[in-house]
Design a protein around this motif. Structure first.
Motif, PDB file in Angstrom:
ATOM      1  N   SER A 289     109.186 122.601   4.369  1.00 15.84           N
ATOM      2  CA  SER A 289     109.549 123.825   3.664  1.00 15.84           C
ATOM      3  C   SER A 289     110.320 123.491   2.398  1.00 15.84           C
ATOM      4  O   SER A 289     110.661 122.351   2.119  1.00 15.84           O
ATOM      5  N   LYS A 290     110.608 124.531   1.626  1.00 15.43           N
ATOM      6  CA  LYS A 290     111.336 124.321   0.375  1.00 15.43           C
ATOM      7  C   LYS A 290     112.833 124.167   0.618  1.00 15.43           C
ATOM      8  O   LYS A 290     113.535 123.604  -0.198  1.00 15.43           O
ATOM      9  N   GLU A 291     113.345 124.735   1.687  1.00 14.58           N
ATOM     10  CA  GLU A 291     114.784 124.621   1.957  1.00 14.58           C
ATOM     11  C   GLU A 291     114.972 123.935   3.309  1.00 14.58           C
ATOM     12  O   GLU A 291     115.228 124.580   4.307  1.00 14.58           O
ATOM     13  N   PRO A 292     114.862 122.595   3.323  1.00 12.98           N
ATOM     14  CA  PRO A 292     114.767 121.949   4.621  1.00 12.98           C
ATOM     15  C   PRO A 292     116.080 121.753   5.379  1.00 12.98           C
ATOM     16  O   PRO A 292     116.211 122.271   6.473  1.00 12.98           O
TER      17      PRO A 292
ATOM     18  N   ARG B 106     113.584 131.182   8.388  1.00  8.39           N
ATOM     19  CA  ARG B 106     113.629 130.896   6.964  1.00  8.39           C
ATOM     20  C   ARG B 106     113.463 129.403   6.697  1.00  8.39           C
ATOM     21  O   ARG B 106     112.693 128.997   5.819  1.00  8.39           O
ATOM     22  N   ALA B 107     114.201 128.589   7.469  1.00  9.13           N
ATOM     23  CA  ALA B 107     114.244 127.164   7.166  1.00  9.13           C
ATOM     24  C   ALA B 107     112.966 126.448   7.587  1.00  9.13           C
ATOM     25  O   ALA B 107     112.530 125.523   6.923  1.00  9.13           O
ATOM     26  N   PHE B 108     112.406 126.858   8.726  1.00 12.73           N
ATOM     27  CA  PHE B 108     111.279 126.099   9.274  1.00 12.73           C
ATOM     28  C   PHE B 108     109.989 126.893   9.287  1.00 12.73           C
ATOM     29  O   PHE B 108     109.034 126.519   9.948  1.00 12.73           O
TER      30      PHE B 108
ATOM     31  N   GLY C 286     116.049 118.806  -0.472  1.00 12.44           N
ATOM     32  CA  GLY C 286     115.941 119.819  -1.516  1.00 12.44           C
ATOM     33  C   GLY C 286     117.309 120.326  -1.896  1.00 12.44           C
ATOM     34  O   GLY C 286     118.309 119.619  -1.716  1.00 12.44           O
ATOM     35  N   PHE C 287     117.370 121.544  -2.368  1.00 12.61           N
ATOM     36  CA  PHE C 287     118.608 122.125  -2.856  1.00 12.61           C
ATOM     37  C   PHE C 287     119.686 122.157  -1.757  1.00 12.61           C
ATOM     38  O   PHE C 287     120.826 121.762  -1.971  1.00 12.61           O
ATOM     39  N   TRP C 288     119.305 122.609  -0.565  1.00 12.81           N
ATOM     40  CA  TRP C 288     120.300 122.754   0.500  1.00 12.81           C
ATOM     41  C   TRP C 288     120.800 121.407   1.002  1.00 12.81           C
ATOM     42  O   TRP C 288     121.935 121.303   1.448  1.00 12.81           O
ATOM     43  N   THR C 289     119.952 120.388   0.906  1.00  9.87           N
ATOM     44  CA  THR C 289     120.420 119.044   1.256  1.00  9.87           C
ATOM     45  C   THR C 289     121.515 118.620   0.299  1.00  9.87           C
ATOM     46  O   THR C 289     122.533 118.053   0.704  1.00  9.87           O
TER      47      THR C 289
END
Lengths: 388, 257
Positions: free
Chosen positions: A381-384, A233-235, A16-19
């Motif tokens: 999640s959305k921010e994995p 948050r992340a998981f 996702g974005f953080w990746t």
């Protein structure tokens, strides 16, 4: 891509974005690394003969080691003080500690002028050198952390005999870890004992080793809380408030003692008169924001038991710690050097790249191994990838 | 051995810097400030010409901080550098109270550069290249005792012509390079806030206590572990319905655990 990832990892992982942020940072980091090794330190850093130690020592080394202090604190709490209820957060903390040290070693490989000679510290001894002690402690303690973490890896692949052996040896291992941590958390402060004529009196003190040790315990605990929050948050995990709240009390005690010692040291140097200067302002931000405020906030039970305030207090403590290390290594050394130092963009990229890589490895480990009590975490999640 | 520099005699010709470059095969021209390639230079300050060079401390801070022992004080006086050992941590640069060691920032394989007081020549009984080249005898080479005596004589013989202080006699615990001048030394760009004891003593006070500290701390930590483990055991035995503990000592302790 998805099928490949699904084959490689036991659980599903969707970038996702953080990746994307991680990939960009990592590529930038690699580019800077290539320039650094081909063109020399001068091409990528703002370091100079007047200012030979910069962000990579101030942040990567001093903060990387300091923020890994949660590992020795928590293993001591669980295995020596026998407070077994903290067991569920020991594994993520040891992992954070290990990654912190790995981060420091990689940073040193970039900062050292001739990194391929890093092994020289093993064969050429100078027991009068604090740096020599730091080198040995970092080497040995990284090994201790790796051994403390290894049962997690053994379990994953079904090697139960070595895991049991390490379990039996855990007490001497933890004692060794606490010893090594005590030695070099404090010796990072001792590094600056050698510059009585250079380091600003707001920070110089014969008690520097003790300041560094106690503030590392405070910030190390803060980091455990922060890391729990980021994992949540992340998981999409729950926050172990029943464990983190008493940890915050420990953080208040450590930071409180540290704050009083600092004030006493500054009084002894008669340095309160310098509070109006540039150094004074930097000190006030560090001390009021990073020591006084978290101690006051976390003294209220009502705030400690509220997840948002708790994480906020921990964040302030970690921020104050980082500011202190940067002030000791940079702000406090500027006046004597006769020059101003601001890290270059490439120095900052390297530091950020290392932090991002650490977080990505953490995320990978959490998905692959039983770091949290409920086993490997799914990445739905959305921010994995890179925490939060 | 050592060097005595008399700022009142220096004519600023730069013969010392050039001789140094030649002797030590340093590339490039003599620069205004010290660099990894210029180990000594002459700066004009307050109408005087002042040499900048390594002071060759009696207890060198650089040698004490170097983790791999790349810097060493030789019995003859020079503080020498072993480029083959150096891994480039630059702690010597950070720690030196005189800010002498410089670095090759422009090279992928960099080493430290600093005056080594022509250690090879000195060992063979020759004066340093800079002292040999000086046409005005502003820099002289000799036994340190003789140089101190010479400096004192010069200061005494012309009252008022010199500041009554030999720079390097006590600074940072004393150095092998001594300087005299008729202008206060801080105005010449020399550090005036240096401690009289070598900075290395401050870290050695901490480092020398490590073995004792490790022993005490290890015993303490094991003691804490022993007590808490024992408490747990006693509590477990107590909880199993045996109110007296395993060997009769449990009674007092089980309440606390």
């Amino acid at each position: 891509m998805n099928t490949l990832a699904a084959l490689a990892a036991p659980r599903r992982f969707r970038p996702g974005f953080w990746t994307a942020v991680f990939v960009v940072l990592f590529l930038a980091f690699c580019t800077v690394t290539v320039i650094r090794y081909t063109k020399g330190l001068g091409a990528v850093t703002n370091l100079s003969d007047q200012f030979p130690w910069g962000l990579w020592i101030g942040f990567d080394l001093l903060c990387g080691v300091g923020l890994a202090a949660g590992a020795f604190t928590l293993t001591a709490v669980v295995h020596l003080f026998n407070l077994k209820r903290f067991e569920p957060i020991v594994r993520p903390t040891i992992l954070t500690g290990f990654l912190g040290y790995a981060f420091v070693i990689v940073a040193l490989l970039l900062d050292l002028g001739q990194p391929w000679r890093i092994w020289h510290a093993i064969v050429y001894w100078n027991t009068h050198s604090v740096m020599f002690e730091v080198a040995w402690c970092v080497m040995l303690y990284t090994t201790v952390l790796a051994v403390e973490f290894s049962p997690v890896v053994f379990e994953r692949f079904g090697f139960h005999a070595p895991a049991r052996l390490i379990h039996r040896l855990i007490t001497p291992l933890v004692i060794l870890g606490v010893l090594l941590s005590t030695l070099h958390q404090s010796s990072l402060g001792s590094l600056y004992l050698i510059v009585p004529s250079k380091l600003h009196p707001l920070w110089y003190s014969p008690m520097l080793p003790l300041y560094f040790y106690i503030s590392a315990i405070g910030a190390g605990i803060g980091m455990v809380i922060l890391e729990s929050y980021l994992s949540k948050r992340a998981f999409h995990r729950h926050l172990e408030m029943d464990l983190l709240e008493p940890l915050a009390r420990g953080m208040v005690v450590a930071l409180g003692i540290y704050g009083l010692m600092r004030l006493q040291g500054i009084a002894r140097n008669h340095a309160f008169g310098t509070l109006g200067s540039y150094e004074g302002r930097m000190f006030l931000v560090e001390f009021l924001l990073g020591v006084v405020l978290p101690v006051v906030l976390m003294s209220f039970r009502r705030l400690r038991t509220n997840p948002d305030w708790l994480v906020g207090g921990a964040f302030l403590a970690v921020l104050g710690f980082v500011m202190n290390r940067l002030n000791v290594s940079i702000t406090g050394m500027e006046a004597a050097s006769g020059t101003r130092y601001l890290p270059s963009a490439m120095e900052i990229i390297v530091s950020l790249g290392l932090v991002a890589t650490g977080m990505a490895v953490f995320a990978f480990a959490v998905r692959t191994f039983s770091i949290f009590p409920d086993g490997p975490v799914a990445g739905r999640s959305k921010e994995p990838a890179v925490g939060a | 051995m050592g060097l005595l520099f008399d700022a009142t005699r220096c004519i600023g010709c730069g013969a010392c810097s050039s001789a140094c470059k030649e002797q030590n095969k340093l590339p490039g021209k003599v620069e205004e400030v010290l660099t990894a390639y210029t180990w000594t230079t002459v700066q004009e300050k307050e109408g005087l010409n002042v040499r900048k060079l390594c002071m060759h401390c009696e207890v060198p801070t650089c040698a004490s901080v170097c983790p791999v022992g790349a810097l060493k004080k030789t019995p003859e006086g020079p503080v020498v550098y072993d480029a083959e050992r150096c891994m480039g941590c630059r702690y010597c640069m950070m720690a030196c109270p005189f800010e002498i060691p410089k670095y090759q920032w422009d090279r992928p394989v960099p080493v430290v550069g600093k005056c080594i007081m022509c250690a090879g020549r000195v060992k063979d009984g020759q004066p340093t290249a800079c002292a040999a080249a000086c046409p005005a005898e502003a820099t002289i080479f000799g036994k340190k005792e003789d140089l101190i005596w010479e400096a004192r004589t010069r200061i005494r013989q012309k009252p008022g012509a010199y500041v009554d202080h030999i720079y390097g006699l006590t600074e940072a615990g004393g150095t092998s390079v001594l300087m005299i001048s008729n202008v206060p030394f801080e105005k010449l760009g020399l550090k005036s806030n240096l401690p009289g004891e070598p900075p290395a003593m401050k870290t050695w006070q901490v480092l020398s206590n490590i073995p004792d500290f490790v022993a005490v701390w290890a015993v303490f930590l094991y003691g804490v572990h022993w007590i808490t483990a024992r408490r747990e055991e006693v509590a477990r035995v107590g909880a199993n319905g045996n109110g007296h503990g395993r060997n009769g000592q449990g009674n007092g302790r089980e309440d606390r655990s």
